[in-house]
Motif scaffolding. Structure first.
Motif, PDB file in Angstrom:
ATOM      1  N   UNK A   1       0.752  -1.236  -0.010  1.00  0.00           N
ATOM      2  CA  UNK A   1       0.044   0.015  -0.007  1.00  0.00           C
ATOM      3  C   UNK A   1       0.972   1.332   0.159  1.00  0.00           C
ATOM      4  N   UNK A   2       2.084   1.428  -0.242  1.00  0.00           N
ATOM      5  CA  UNK A   2       3.098   2.380  -0.327  1.00  0.00           C
ATOM      6  C   UNK A   2       4.200   2.051  -1.313  1.00  0.00           C
ATOM      7  N   UNK A   3       4.999   3.091  -1.913  1.00  0.00           N
ATOM      8  CA  UNK A   3       6.038   3.209  -2.525  1.00  0.00           C
ATOM      9  C   UNK A   3       7.254   3.590  -1.805  1.00  0.00           C
ATOM     10  N   UNK A   4       8.214   2.600  -1.947  1.00  0.00           N
ATOM     11  CA  UNK A   4       9.448   3.162  -1.180  1.00  0.00           C
ATOM     12  C   UNK A   4      10.897   3.076  -2.252  1.00  0.00           C
ATOM     13  N   UNK A   5      11.540   4.260  -2.163  1.00  0.00           N
ATOM     14  CA  UNK A   5      12.701   4.351  -2.987  1.00  0.00           C
ATOM     15  C   UNK A   5      13.842   5.019  -1.894  1.00  0.00           C
ATOM     16  N   UNK A   6      14.579   4.152  -1.897  1.00  0.00           N
ATOM     17  CA  UNK A   6      15.799   4.393  -1.014  1.00  0.00           C
ATOM     18  C   UNK A   6      17.059   4.805  -2.066  1.00  0.00           C
ATOM     19  N   UNK A   7      17.568   5.833  -1.788  1.00  0.00           N
ATOM     20  CA  UNK A   7      19.009   6.291  -2.568  1.00  0.00           C
ATOM     21  C   UNK A   7      20.119   6.070  -1.509  1.00  0.00           C
ATOM     22  N   UNK A   8      21.177   5.320  -1.848  1.00  0.00           N
ATOM     23  CA  UNK A   8      22.023   4.891  -0.912  1.00  0.00           C
ATOM     24  C   UNK A   8      23.583   4.755  -1.521  1.00  0.00           C
ATOM     25  N   UNK A   9      24.569   5.183  -0.896  1.00  0.00           N
ATOM     26  CA  UNK A   9      25.643   5.517  -1.270  1.00  0.00           C
ATOM     27  C   UNK A   9      26.408   3.953  -1.287  1.00  0.00           C
ATOM     28  N   UNK A  10      27.075   3.424  -2.309  1.00  0.00           N
ATOM     29  CA  UNK A  10      27.477   2.277  -2.484  1.00  0.00           C
ATOM     30  C   UNK A  10      28.613   1.978  -1.384  1.00  0.00           C
TER      31      UNK A  10
ATOM     32  N   UNK B   1      12.272   0.567  -5.306  1.00  0.00           N
ATOM     33  CA  UNK B   1      13.220   1.567  -5.958  1.00  0.00           C
ATOM     34  C   UNK B   1      14.427   1.611  -5.316  1.00  0.00           C
ATOM     35  N   UNK B   2      15.742   1.456  -5.889  1.00  0.00           N
ATOM     36  CA  UNK B   2      16.866   1.824  -5.300  1.00  0.00           C
ATOM     37  C   UNK B   2      17.788   2.744  -6.194  1.00  0.00           C
ATOM     38  N   UNK B   3      18.095   3.695  -5.686  1.00  0.00           N
ATOM     39  CA  UNK B   3      19.380   4.402  -6.296  1.00  0.00           C
ATOM     40  C   UNK B   3      20.592   4.466  -5.836  1.00  0.00           C
ATOM     41  N   UNK B   4      21.861   4.188  -6.613  1.00  0.00           N
ATOM     42  CA  UNK B   4      23.185   4.293  -5.936  1.00  0.00           C
ATOM     43  C   UNK B   4      23.560   5.905  -6.130  1.00  0.00           C
ATOM     44  N   UNK B   5      23.888   6.432  -4.955  1.00  0.00           N
ATOM     45  CA  UNK B   5      24.354   7.674  -5.203  1.00  0.00           C
ATOM     46  C   UNK B   5      25.764   7.928  -4.713  1.00  0.00           C
TER      47      UNK B   5
ATOM     48  N   UNK C   1      14.010   8.258   0.649  1.00  0.00           N
ATOM     49  CA  UNK C   1      15.160   8.200   1.637  1.00  0.00           C
ATOM     50  C   UNK C   1      16.464   8.241   1.272  1.00  0.00           C
ATOM     51  N   UNK C   2      17.435   9.201   1.597  1.00  0.00           N
ATOM     52  CA  UNK C   2      18.566   9.316   1.457  1.00  0.00           C
ATOM     53  C   UNK C   2      19.508   8.806   2.586  1.00  0.00           C
ATOM     54  N   UNK C   3      20.615   7.818   2.110  1.00  0.00           N
ATOM     55  CA  UNK C   3      21.242   7.313   3.189  1.00  0.00           C
ATOM     56  C   UNK C   3      22.649   7.561   2.582  1.00  0.00           C
TER      57      UNK C   3
END
Length: 235
Positions: A75-84, A105-109, A186-188
């Motif tokens: 019931x939600x959408x989670x995108x985590x952008x994480x530094x490798x 979704x995951x983005x490598x920042x 969320x940025x990590x």
């Protein structure tokens, strides 16, 4: 029942042909025979039940018997952008566990303090694929190519945006800010955390600073903690 990832299947297909690699695995390794039941997932929410019609080690034919769309859709959408992480095993561990818990979704920042500036997404995607099969997830998380943080911050996102960091400042817990059944980004940061300049840039771009607790967490642990909290709060 054995499960196969078949991203090119569609609900309208009455039959499906396993590719050579999957056919070999099904017939030579698993020793499945004609009449055996299997399950398929397309990574877009489809869960298929099928029966082996022709147990060919190079082109196994499956007869589709049932299709469930939007299987276990969250019931939600989670995108985590994480530094490798410097140690790639830790990033792989995060991707595996986050997929099992639930992530979209995951983005490598790449950040100013990043010790790793690149990562091969082909191998990482295989980790994700194995995790969705193990945990019976019908949705395959999207893994984006590495991108510089300053470029990523300028991208549009229709939802709540958070940055988790260890710097002193006005921060609240994720549970106090989260609007249930929404979309979240969320940025990590890296092992050395985001720089003050990066934190300020995120705040200027509409991100809200949050804390993930009193402990100083590793990058992959912080990312998994955020993933768990979002899923728990949306139950």
């Amino acid at each position: 029942m054995h499960l196969f990832y078949t991203p090119d299947i569609a609900p309208s297909h009455p039959q499906y042909f396993l590719n050579e690699e999957e056919s070999k695995h099904a017939i030579r390794v698993l020793r499945l025979e004609a009449g055996a039941g299997v399950q398929l997932i397309d990574g877009r929410g489809g869960l298929y039940t099928a029966t082996i019609k022709d147990a060919h080690p190079k082109r196994t034919i499956l007869q589709i018997t049932n299709v469930i769309t939007e299987y276990n859709k969250r019931n939600h959408y989670l995108h985590v952008a994480i530094a490798p992480t410097k140690n790639l095993d830790r990033l792989e561990w995060f991707l595996e566990k986050a997929t099992e818990i639930g992530i979209d979704e995951i983005t490598l920042i790449i950040c100013q303090r990043s010790e790793r500036k690149e990562a091969k997404t082909e191998r990482l995607n295989k980790i994700i694929t194995a995790a969705i099969k193990q945990s019976l997830k019908a949705y395959h998380p999207v893994l984006n190519e590495p991108v510089a943080l300053n470029r990523f911050l300028s991208q549009q996102f229709d939802g709540q945006k958070f940055i988790a960091h260890c710097d002193v400042g006005d921060m609240t817990g994720l549970k106090d800010e989260l609007e249930k059944q929404g979309k979240y980004l969320i940025l990590i940061g890296p092992e050395g955390d985001f720089s003050p300049v990066e934190i300020d840039a995120a705040l200027q771009n509409g991100y809200k600073a949050i804390t993930l607790g009193e402990s100083r967490l590793r990058t992959e642990t912080a990312a998994l903690e955020a993933c768990f909290e979002v899923n728990f709060l949306n139950r």
